[in-house]
Design an enzyme around this catalytic site. Structure first.
Site, PDB file in Angstrom:
ATOM      1  CB  CYS A 161      -4.119  33.874  29.101  1.00  0.00           C
ATOM      2  SG  CYS A 161      -4.451  34.937  30.501  1.00  0.00           S
TER       3      CYS A 161
ATOM      4  CD  GLU B  90      -4.508  36.173  25.073  1.00  0.00           C
ATOM      5  OE1 GLU B  90      -4.838  35.252  25.845  1.00  0.00           O
ATOM      6  OE2 GLU B  90      -4.989  37.313  25.127  1.00  0.00           O
TER       7      GLU B  90
ATOM      8  CB  CYS C 140      -4.068  39.671  31.069  1.00  0.00           C
ATOM      9  SG  CYS C 140      -2.877  38.324  30.982  1.00  0.00           S
TER      10      CYS C 140
ATOM     11  CG  ASN D 219      -9.751  30.805  29.067  1.00  0.00           C
ATOM     12  OD1 ASN D 219     -10.299  30.335  28.080  1.00  0.00           O
ATOM     13  ND2 ASN D 219     -10.418  31.408  30.028  1.00  0.00           N
TER      14      ASN D 219
ATOM     15  CD  GLU E  45     -10.971  30.168  34.432  1.00  0.00           C
ATOM     16  OE1 GLU E  45     -11.834  29.664  35.182  1.00  0.00           O
ATOM     17  OE2 GLU E  45     -11.086  31.298  33.905  1.00  0.00           O
TER      18      GLU E  45
HETATM   19  N1  THU Z   1      -7.897  35.368  29.808  1.00  0.00           N
HETATM   20  C1  THU Z   1      -7.317  34.965  28.636  1.00  0.00           C
HETATM   21  O1  THU Z   1      -7.337  33.774  28.298  1.00  0.00           O
HETATM   22  N2  THU Z   1      -6.735  35.898  27.863  1.00  0.00           N
HETATM   23  C2  THU Z   1      -6.660  37.224  28.168  1.00  0.00           C
HETATM   24  O2  THU Z   1      -6.053  37.989  27.411  1.00  0.00           O
HETATM   25  C3  THU Z   1      -7.335  37.739  29.362  1.00  0.00           C
HETATM   26  C4  THU Z   1      -7.893  36.734  30.275  1.00  0.00           C
HETATM   27  C5  THU Z   1      -8.556  34.353  30.644  1.00  0.00           C
HETATM   28  C6  THU Z   1      -7.874  34.087  31.971  1.00  0.00           C
HETATM   29  C7  THU Z   1      -9.017  33.564  32.794  1.00  0.00           C
HETATM   30  O3  THU Z   1      -9.173  32.164  32.534  1.00  0.00           O
HETATM   31  C8  THU Z   1     -10.249  34.276  32.236  1.00  0.00           C
HETATM   32  O4  THU Z   1      -9.858  34.773  30.968  1.00  0.00           O
HETATM   33  C9  THU Z   1     -10.746  35.401  33.102  1.00  0.00           C
HETATM   34  O5  THU Z   1      -9.733  36.261  33.461  1.00  0.00           O
END
Ligand code: THU
Length: 130
Positions: free
Chosen positions: A55, A57, A90, A44, A46
């Site tokens: 994310c 994935e 998500c 991920n 940000e």
């Molecule tokens: N996140 C992912 O990378 N994958 C997921 O399936 C759920 C959430 C990340 C997004 C964000 O950077 C952090 O987790 C918190 O939501």
């Protein structure tokens, strides 16, 4: 656990260490594997404008597409979160996986203490499409 799955878990764990998650402090690593054994990882990433965050994935899937990998031949997606709880993907990632991957692709989520698995169709039943 098979040695192949163990390897995918380790790769996802390594990818989670590369996560850029200063806002949530929640690291996620992902790895996708195609039938022919091609492996692409993601983490991920940000942004201070939170909605721009990506994310793990989706990083892996978009990276695979950009590198010319045939994503329809992905048979396994593995994620790792360095947490006690096991996390499911998500909604945005479910929609993206439904777009690019086969419904019977295996999705495995590892935490420090366990693993849960689904198929892509189980993660997004009756998903939107034209
Ligand atoms: N996140 C992912 O990378 N994958 C997921 O399936 C759920 C959430 C990340 C997004 C964000 O950077 C952090 O987790 C918190 O939501």
């Amino acid at each position: 656990m098979s040695t192949e799955v163990e390897h995918l878990k380790l790769m996802a764990k390594e990818a989670a260490r590369r996560a850029y998650a200063p806002y949530s402090q929640f690291s996620v690593g992902a790895v996708i594997k195609t039938h022919d054994g091609t492996l692409i990882s993601g983490c991920n990433v940000e942004n201070v404008s939170y909605g721009l965050s990506n994310c793990a994935e989706r990083t892996a899937i978009f990276r695979a597409i950009a590198e010319g990998v045939d994503v329809k031949s992905v048979d396994t997606v593995v994620i790792y979160t360095p947490t006690k709880e096991i996390h499911s993907p998500c909604g945005a990632c479910r929609q993206v996986m439904a777009e690019f991957l086969q419904g019977d692709t295996t999705f495995m989520s590892f935490s420090e203490q366990g693993m849960k698995q689904w198929t892509v169709s189980q993660l997004l039943p009756d998903g939107f499409s034209f």
